[in-house]
Write a protein that holds these residues in place. Structure first.
Motif, mmCIF file in Angstrom:
data_model
loop_
_atom_site.group_PDB
_atom_site.id
_atom_site.type_symbol
_atom_site.label_atom_id
_atom_site.label_comp_id
_atom_site.label_asym_id
_atom_site.label_seq_id
_atom_site.Cartn_x
_atom_site.Cartn_y
_atom_site.Cartn_z
ATOM 1 N N ALA A 12 0.834 -1.207 0.000
ATOM 2 C CA ALA A 12 0.000 0.000 0.000
ATOM 3 C C ALA A 12 0.865 1.251 0.000
ATOM 4 N N ALA A 13 2.004 1.210 0.691
ATOM 5 C CA ALA A 13 2.907 2.359 0.696
ATOM 6 C C ALA A 13 3.510 2.607 -0.687
ATOM 7 N N CYS A 14 3.594 1.557 -1.503
ATOM 8 C CA CYS A 14 4.154 1.700 -2.850
ATOM 9 C C CYS A 14 3.075 1.897 -3.913
ATOM 10 N N ALA A 15 1.818 2.030 -3.485
ATOM 11 C CA ALA A 15 0.725 2.090 -4.455
ATOM 12 C C ALA A 15 0.815 3.328 -5.335
ATOM 13 N N GLY A 16 1.232 4.453 -4.769
ATOM 14 C CA GLY A 16 1.304 5.683 -5.546
ATOM 15 C C GLY A 16 2.196 5.565 -6.771
ATOM 16 N N PRO A 17 3.494 5.273 -6.586
ATOM 17 C CA PRO A 17 4.347 5.123 -7.776
ATOM 18 C C PRO A 17 3.951 3.953 -8.664
ATOM 19 N N LEU A 18 3.397 2.899 -8.059
ATOM 20 C CA LEU A 18 2.994 1.745 -8.861
ATOM 21 C C LEU A 18 1.861 2.118 -9.809
ATOM 22 N N VAL A 19 0.838 2.790 -9.296
ATOM 23 C CA VAL A 19 -0.284 3.195 -10.146
ATOM 24 C C VAL A 19 0.146 4.288 -11.115
ATOM 25 N N HIS A 20 1.058 5.142 -10.682
ATOM 26 C CA HIS A 20 1.562 6.174 -11.594
ATOM 27 C C HIS A 20 2.265 5.552 -12.797
ATOM 28 N N ARG A 21 2.945 4.434 -12.567
ATOM 29 C CA ARG A 21 3.678 3.803 -13.660
ATOM 30 C C ARG A 21 2.795 2.889 -14.493
ATOM 31 N N LEU A 22 1.931 2.109 -13.836
ATOM 32 C CA LEU A 22 1.128 1.111 -14.547
ATOM 33 C C LEU A 22 -0.288 1.582 -14.840
ATOM 34 N N GLY A 23 -0.691 2.704 -14.265
ATOM 35 C CA GLY A 23 -2.068 3.145 -14.446
ATOM 36 C C GLY A 23 -3.014 2.245 -13.678
ATOM 37 N N ASP A 100 -7.187 5.643 -16.400
ATOM 38 C CA ASP A 100 -5.818 6.006 -16.049
ATOM 39 C C ASP A 100 -5.691 7.460 -15.598
ATOM 40 N N ASP A 101 -6.591 8.308 -16.047
ATOM 41 C CA ASP A 101 -6.499 9.731 -15.686
ATOM 42 C C ASP A 101 -7.414 10.106 -14.520
ATOM 43 N N THR A 102 -7.903 9.114 -13.773
ATOM 44 C CA THR A 102 -8.707 9.411 -12.588
ATOM 45 C C THR A 102 -7.850 10.150 -11.567
ATOM 46 N N PRO A 103 -8.314 11.280 -11.036
ATOM 47 C CA PRO A 103 -7.488 12.040 -10.086
ATOM 48 C C PRO A 103 -7.211 11.244 -8.811
ATOM 49 N N GLN A 104 -5.994 11.362 -8.312
ATOM 50 C CA GLN A 104 -5.570 10.785 -7.036
ATOM 51 C C GLN A 104 -5.844 9.278 -6.969
ATOM 52 N N LEU A 105 -5.637 8.601 -8.097
ATOM 53 C CA LEU A 105 -5.917 7.171 -8.146
ATOM 54 C C LEU A 105 -4.923 6.378 -7.294
ATOM 55 N N GLY A 106 -3.666 6.797 -7.283
ATOM 56 C CA GLY A 106 -2.666 6.092 -6.489
ATOM 57 C C GLY A 106 -2.967 6.160 -5.006
ATOM 58 N N ARG A 107 -3.396 7.328 -4.531
ATOM 59 C CA ARG A 107 -3.745 7.462 -3.112
ATOM 60 C C ARG A 107 -4.940 6.586 -2.759
ATOM 61 N N PHE A 108 -5.934 6.576 -3.647
ATOM 62 C CA PHE A 108 -7.105 5.730 -3.409
ATOM 63 C C PHE A 108 -6.706 4.261 -3.331
ATOM 64 N N ALA A 109 -5.872 3.818 -4.257
ATOM 65 C CA ALA A 109 -5.455 2.415 -4.276
ATOM 66 C C ALA A 109 -4.706 2.049 -3.007
ATOM 67 N N GLY A 110 -3.806 2.921 -2.563
ATOM 68 C CA GLY A 110 -3.066 2.645 -1.337
ATOM 69 C C GLY A 110 -3.974 2.574 -0.127
ATOM 70 N N ASN A 111 -4.932 3.491 -0.038
ATOM 71 C CA ASN A 111 -5.856 3.469 1.098
ATOM 72 C C ASN A 111 -6.714 2.212 1.101
ATOM 73 N N LEU A 112 -7.162 1.788 -0.081
ATOM 74 C CA LEU A 112 -8.018 0.600 -0.159
ATOM 75 C C LEU A 112 -7.250 -0.655 0.256
ATOM 76 N N LEU A 113 -6.007 -0.796 -0.213
ATOM 77 C CA LEU A 113 -5.216 -1.961 0.168
ATOM 78 C C LEU A 113 -4.841 -1.906 1.646
ATOM 79 N N ALA A 114 -4.516 -0.715 2.144
ATOM 80 C CA ALA A 114 -4.199 -0.592 3.572
ATOM 81 C C ALA A 114 -5.413 -0.936 4.425
ATOM 82 N N PHE A 115 -6.592 -0.540 3.969
ATOM 83 C CA PHE A 115 -7.801 -0.927 4.696
ATOM 84 C C PHE A 115 -7.946 -2.447 4.735
#
Length: 967
Positions: A12-23, A100-115
Motif C-alpha cells: 500500500a505504501a508503494c501504491a502511488g508510484p505503482l499506479v503512476h507507472r502502470l495506471g 488512467d487519468d482518474t485524479p488521485q488514483l494512487g492514493r485511493f489504491a493505497g488506502n483501499l489496500l491498507a484498509f
C-alpha cells in the motif's frame, strides 16, 4: 500471518508510484496480498474446521505483558476469506472501473489496500488492545476512502460523519476493553471467552460500552445514519467496506464475544431490540428511495440489524445461522454493489426513475444481478435461502424473547423481498413512459468479479453442507443444544418454510403496491437520523461559539487568572478534605542560606512583573526569574539542570525581543487599580498552593527513592552523568516523545504566526534594493558621520555590509566573528561529554542555536542565511530520523531503544567507545538546533523581510514566491 498483514501495508505504501507507472493495471498487482491471504486461509481450512487454531505471538514489552497476539480459528477463518477474497476481487474490479487519468488514483489504491490489511489484522487479533488498534485503523482508512472525492462538500461531510460516529463508538469500546481486561486478568480474547469474568456491575457496564463500539461500526440504530451517507464513496468502496468488510467488524465482534457474555443481563435486550429495530427501519426506508446505491445501503442497514440479532442471540443454532448469513450476505451484497457500479458506468445514472430497458441491453449484467438478488431475497436454491431457513429454525425453537424476535425477522424479510424486487425492477426493467436508456458495452473483466461472487452464492446453496464443518466449529463454542441444527439446503416442509413463503408473498404485495407504500412511507416518515445529527452538530457549534464569546475576551491575564483560580480551588479542596500534611515530615526553609537569598530575589523579580507597563521591562523581569531558578539549581548542585535552564532562558529572552519589535511598547490592556492589586494575592496564593502540593507529594513517599538504583545502574555501565543517561537511555522513550512534540509545536506555531513557505532557498542579498529592516525603522541623526567615514575599515562578517553604517557595531561584529566557532565547538563538546560531565543533546543544540542567534543579531537576516544556508526543517527532520532509527535498531535485540556500545582503539587517541545513546543524543541535538533556527527565521528574518517588502526595497523576486510571508 504477520507476513501477510505487513505485505498489505508495505505494498500500500508503494501504491502511488505503482499506479503512476502502470495506471489502473496497478490494481492487479495490488490484489496479490489479499489473494495470497485467501489462498493461505484455504490451506488452514481443515485445522479451523476441526476446532483447532493457528496462533502467532510477539512479546513486545515482556516486563509489562504487552504482546501482539494473532489467532486463526473457525470464525476468523470465515472473516479472513471474506475480507481477503472479496478484497482481491474488488481490487481487480477497480482496474476496469477507473481510468488512467482518474485524479488521485494512487492514493485511493493505497488506502483501499491498507484498509484490507487493517481488516485482516482486526479479524486475526487475539488481544483486545491489538484489536482496538486495527479497529481504529479501519476507521481512519474508511474516512479517507469515503472522502476520496474531497472536492465535493457531500463527500467531505459524509466522511466526517462516519469518522465521528465510529470513533465515538470506538472510544467507548476501548474503555469497555480496559474494564474487561482488568476484570478477567488478561487481554487475550481467547482466554476471556474460555473463562469469562463474573457478571458484575463493572462487567455489565463494560459489555454495554463494547456493544456501543460494535453497533456504531455496523451502523445499527441509532448509529445507522453514517452508512447511507457513505455511499458518496466510489462504488468499489461501497462493495468492500459496506458489504463485506468494515460494517461486518461490529457483527464479528458481537459474534466473537457472544459465547462469553450473551448471558450477561444487559446483552440480549440491547442486541435483540436494536438489531430488530434496525432491520425494520432500514428495510422500510429502502422502499421509498430512487438511487440504486441508497436502496442497497438501507438494505445493508436492515441486513446488519438481522445479522446482529442472530449473532447476539447466544445459542448454538442461532450462532450457526449467523455465520452462515454473514457468508451469504457478503456473496450477494458485494456483487449487487458492483453491478450498480457497472450500471452507473454504462448508463451514466443510478436513478431508477431514469433507467429503462437496461436488462435487455446488458443481459449478462442483469443475470448476475438477478442471481445475487435472489439470494438476498432468500429464494431457493441459493445460499441466502439456506441461511434464512437456519435463522428461522433457531429462533422458532428459542425462548419467548427469541420468538418475538422471529416475528420481527419475518417482517423484515418481507421488506427485504420488497426492496429486492424494487432494485431489480428499477435497474433493469423496461418502464412505461420512460425511453430506453442508452448504455455502452461492458467488458468481461468488468463483470467477472461480481459474477464470481454471485455464482458462489448459487453453488454454496446446494453445497452449504461443505461449510457446515467450519461454521459448526464456531457454533460449538456455545452450550450444546439437545437437537443441534446442521446446514442443508432442504429440511423438508415445515413451519420455517411456511414463514419464508409468507415473507415472499408479503414482499411481493408491498412491491406491487409500491406507489401507495412510497406515499405512505413519506407521509409518516420521522426526521432522519442524518438531519438530527446535523442539527446536533450545528447546536454544538453555536453553543461553543457562545461559550467562547463569553469566556474568551482577549485578555491573557484573565485567562491566566482563571486557570490559576480553578487550580487553586481544586487543590485547596483536596488539601482540606484529605489533610495530607498530618504526619508529614516538616519542610526545611533551605539547605543553604544562599538558596534563601536567591529565592527572595527571584520572587521579587516575579512580583515586579505585576507593576510594569512596558513590555520590554516585563520580558526582562520574567527572564530574571528564569535565571534565578537556574541559580537555585547551581546552589543545589544540579549543573545539568542549571545549564539547560540558562540556555532556555537566553533563547526565550531573544525570541521575546524579536516578537516585541512588532508589538506596541506598552501593554494595551486597561487595568484598574483594584485589578492590578488583586493579581498579587492570586499569584502568591497559587504559588503557595503549588509549593504545599509539592511538599505533600514529596513527603508522601513510601517506597525507597530510585536515585540510588539509577546511580548504581549508571556506574555499572562505566558512566558518571546520571541525568544525561536517564534522558538518552533509561527514559529514552520520554525523550523521543518530547522531541517529536517539540518539533511539531515549533513548526506549528511558526507556521500559524507567519505563513511562509518552508521550501524557500537561501535569502540572497541581491533581492535588496535599499536599506534593511534594521535601518528602515531608525531615524538618521545628522550628528553621525555619513558615508565611508562611518563604515568599518573591513568586513568582519559575511553579510555585514548589508547593514546601514549607523547600525553596525564593530565591537559586536568582532565578538561574533571570534565567538561563533568556539560556541559551536562548545556545543559539540557538550554533546559528547554528556556521559561523564554536564551536557547532552538538548543543551548542546541550544548552545549551537545561540551561536546562530549571535550571527543574526550582529549581521541581520542575510548574515543568518550565510551562517545557516540549509533549511531548519532539514535539521529537525534529520534529528527525528536519527533518533527514531537508533531506537528501531534495538529491535535487533528484541526491544526498541536497546543500547549498543562499540569499543575500539585509535592510533593517536587510544581506546574509545561509541554508544548508540550518543547517536540518539545527536538526533536530539539536530532537532533542537532546527527548532531554534526555525523560530529565529520565522520571528526574526521573516519579520525583517516583511518590513522591507512594506517599504518597497525588495526586488520582485523577493515576493512570496521567494519565500516571503503570505498575506
Amino acid at each position: 500471518m504477520i507476513a501477510l498483514i505487513v505485505a498489505h501495508f508495505a505494498l500500500a505504501a508503494c501504491a502511488g508510484p505503482l499506479v503512476h507507472r502502470l495506471g489502473r493495471r496497478g490494481f492487479v498487482v495490488l490484489a496479490l496480498p489479499p489473494a495470497a491471504a485467501t489462498v493461505w486461509a484455504f490451506t488452514r481450512w481443515n485445522t479451523a474446521a476441526s476446532g483447532g487454531a493457528d496462533t502467532w505471538t510477539w512479546e513486545w514489552i515482556p516486563d509489562y505483558g504487552v504482546t501482539l497476539d494473532l489467532r486463526l480459528d473457525a470464525l476468523a477463518e470465515l472473516m479472513v476469506l471474506l475480507a481477503a477474497g472479496v478484497g482481491a476481487l474488488v481490487l481487480l474490479y477497480c482496474a476496469s472501473y477507473f481510468t488512467d487519468d482518474t485524479p488521485q488514483l494512487g492514493r485511493f489504491a493505497g488506502n483501499l489496500l491498507a484498509f484490507a490489511g487493517a481488516m485482516l489484522a482486526l479479524v486475526l487479533a487475539d488481544d483486545l488492545i491489538t484489536l482496538y488498534v486495527f479497529w481504529e485503523l479501519t476507521t481512519v482508512f474508511s474516512y479517507l476512502l469515503i472522502g476520496h472525492g474531497s472536492e465535493h462538500r457531500h463527500s467531505r461531510r459524509s466522511a466526517l460523519q462516519a469518522l465521528v460516529v465510529t470513533t465515538f463508538g470506538g472510544l467507548a469500546m476501548l474503555v469497555g476493553f480496559l474494564i474487561l481486561g482488568q476484570a478477567a486478568g488478561t487481554y487475550r480474547i481467547s482466554a476471556i471467552v474460555a473463562d469469562p469474568p463474573e457478571a458484575t456491575l463493572a462487567v455489565s457496564i463494560a459489555v454495554v460500552l463494547v456493544l456501543c463500539g460494535a453497533l456504531s461500526k455496523s451502523a445499527i440504530w441509532p448509529f445507522s445514519m453514517w452508512l447511507p451517507n457513505a455511499m458518496a464513496a466510489p462504488t468499489p468502496v461501497s462493495a468492500y467496506l459496506h458489504a463485506a468488510a468494515m460494517v461486518k467488524a461490529g457483527v464479528y465482534l458481537v459474534a466473537r464475544l457472544a459465547p462469553a457474555f450473551a448471558d450477561v443481563p444487559v446483552w440480549k435486550p440491547v442486541v435483540l431490540v436494536l438489531g430488530g429495530a434496525t432491520m425494520l427501519l432500514g428495510g422500510w426506508r429502502a422502499l421509498r428511495l430512487n438511487d440504486l446505491k441508497l436502496v442497497l445501503a438501507y438494505g445493508t442497514v436492515s441486513q446488519l440489524g438481522f445479522l446482529t440479532l442472530l449473532a447476539g442471540t447466544g445459542n448454538r443454532n442461532a450462532a450457526l445461522a449467523a455465520v452462515a448469513m454473514i457468508l451469504a450476505h457478503a456473496l450477494f451484497k458485494a456483487p449487487l454493489f458492483l453491478v450498480t457500479g457497472i450500471v452507473d458506468h454504462a448508463a451514466g445514472t443510478r436513478d431508477l426513475r431514469k433507467l429503462s430497458g437496461v436488462g435487455r441491453s446488458l443481459p449478462h449484467v442483469a443475470g448476475v444481478a438477478v442471481l445475487a438478488a435472489a439470494s438476498m431475497a432468500a429464494l431457493p436454491p441459493l445460499l441466502g435461502f439456506a441461511a434464512k431457513e437456519a435463522a428461522f429454525e433457531a429462533l422458532l425453537h428459542g425462548s419467548a424473547a427469541e420468538r418475538w424476535a422471529l416475528a420481527v425477522v419475518v417482517a423484515g424479510s418481507a421488506l427485504t423481498t420488497a426492496y429486492t424486487l424494487r432494485f431489480v425492477w428499477g435497474a433493469f426493467a423496461r418502464k412505461r413512459d420512460v425511453p430506453d436508456t442508452p448504455v455502452h458495452r461492458v467488458g468481461w473483466a468488468f463483470l467477472a468479479p461480481p459474477a464470481l461472487l454471485a455464482v458462489l452464492g448459487l453453488v454454496l446453496g446446494p453445497g452449504v453442507g461443505w461449510t457446515d464443518r467450519l461454521l459448526g466449529a464456531y457454533a460449538d463454542t456455545f452450550p450444546a443444544e439437545p437437537d443441534p441444527y446442521h446446514l442443508a439446503l432442504w429440511h423438508g416442509f415445515g413451519l420455517a418454510l411456511l414463514l419464508s413463503a409468507v415473507a415472499w408473498a408479503a414482499g411481493a404485495v408491498l412491491f406491487l403496491g409500491r406507489t401507495r407504500v412510497t406515499r405512505l412511507s413519506r407521509r409518516i416518515a420521522w426526521p432522519t437520523a442524518d438531519s438530527v445529527f446535523g442539527h446536533l452538530l450545528l447546536g454544538q457549534e453555536r453553543l461553543a461559539l457562545q461559550v467562547t464569546g463569553f469566556i474568551q475576551r482577549g485578555s491573557l491575564s484573565v485567562y491566566l487568572a482563571t486557570t490559576l483560580l480553578v487550580m487553586l480551588g481544586g487543590q485547596l479542596a483536596v488539601l482540606m478534605v484529605d489533610t495530607p500534611w498530618v504526619g508529614a515530615v516538616r519542610p526545611r526553609l533551605w539547605d543553604n542560606p544562599l538558596q534563601g537569598a536567591v529565592a527572595a530575589l527571584t520572587c521579587a523579580a516575579a512580583l515586579l512583573c505585576l507593576t510594569v507597563r512596558r513590555r520590554m521591562k516585563g520580558v526582562v523581569l520574567a527572564g530574571l526569574t528564569g535565571y534565578g531558578t537556574a541559580l537555585l539549581f547551581v546552589v543545589q548542585g544540579a549543573p545539568d539542570l542549571a545549564l539547560t535552564q540558562f540556555c532556555v532562558e537566553t533563547v526565550a529572552m531573544i525570541v521575546f525581543v524579536l516578537v516585541l519589535r512588532r508589538m506596541p511598547v506598552h501593554f494595551q490592556e486597561t487595568v484598574s487599580i483594584w485589578r492590578r492589586a488583586s493579581r498579587i494575592p492570586v499569584a502568591l496564593a497559587a504559588a503557595a498552593t503549588v509549593g504545599v502540593g509539592m511538599w505533600v507529594a514529596a513527603a508522601a513517599r513510601t517506597a525507597e527513592p530510585a536515585g540510588t538504583a539509577m546511580v548504581q545502574e549508571v556506574a555499572d555501565h562505566g558512566l558518571k552523568d546520571v541525568v544525561a543517561t536517564i534522558l538518552v537511555d533509561l527514559r529514552a522513550w520520554d525523550t523521543m516523545g518530547e522531541s517529536a512534540v517539540l518539533a511539531a509545536a515549533a513548526v506549528g506555531v511558526t507556521s500559524l504566526i507567519y505563513l511562509h513557505r518552508r521550501s524557500e532557498g537561501s535569502m540572497a542579498q541581491e533581492e535588496l534594493q535599499g536599506r534593511t529592516a534594521w535601518s528602515l525603522s531608525a531615524h538618521h541623526s545628522s550628528r553621525l558621520p555619513q558615508g565611508d567615514d562611518a563604515a568599518p575599515e573591513r568586513g568582519w562578517l559575511a553579510a555585514g555590509a548589508t547593514l546601514a553604517p549607523e547600525h553596525r557595531s564593530i565591537v559586536f561584529e568582532v565578538v561574533a566573528r571570534l565567538l561563533f566557532h568556539p560556541i559551536l565547538v562548545l556545543s559539540v563538546y557538550l554533546l559528547f561529554c554528556a556521559e561523564s560531565l554536564p551536557g547532552g543533546g538538548f543543551v548542546a543544540g541550544l548552545v549551537a542555536g545561540v551561536a546562530l542567534i549571535t550571527r543574526y543579531l550582529a549581521g541581520g537576516r542575510f548574515e543568518l542565511a550565510e551562517a545557516a544556508p540549509l533549511q531548519p526543517g532539514l535539521f529537525t527532520g534529520l534529528g527525528l530520523f536519527i533518533s527514531t532509527g537508533v531506537g528501531l535498531l534495538g529491535l535487533g535485540e528484541g526491544t526498541v531503544l536497546h543500547a549498543f556500545t562499540y569499543y575500539g582503539h585509535l592510533p593517536v587517541f587510544g581506546k574509545y567507545h561509541l554508544s548508540t545513546s550518543v547517536l540518539f543524543d545527536f538526533g536530539v541535538y539536530l532537532l533542537v538546533l532546527g527548532v531554534v533556527l526555525d523560530i529565529v527565521r520565522a520571528l526574526g528574518a521573516k519579520v525583517d523581510r516583511q518590513i522591507e517588502r512594506a517599504a518597497g526595497v525588495l526586488t520582485p523576486d523577493g515576493g512570496p514566491e521567494a519565500g516571503g510571508p503570505l498575506r
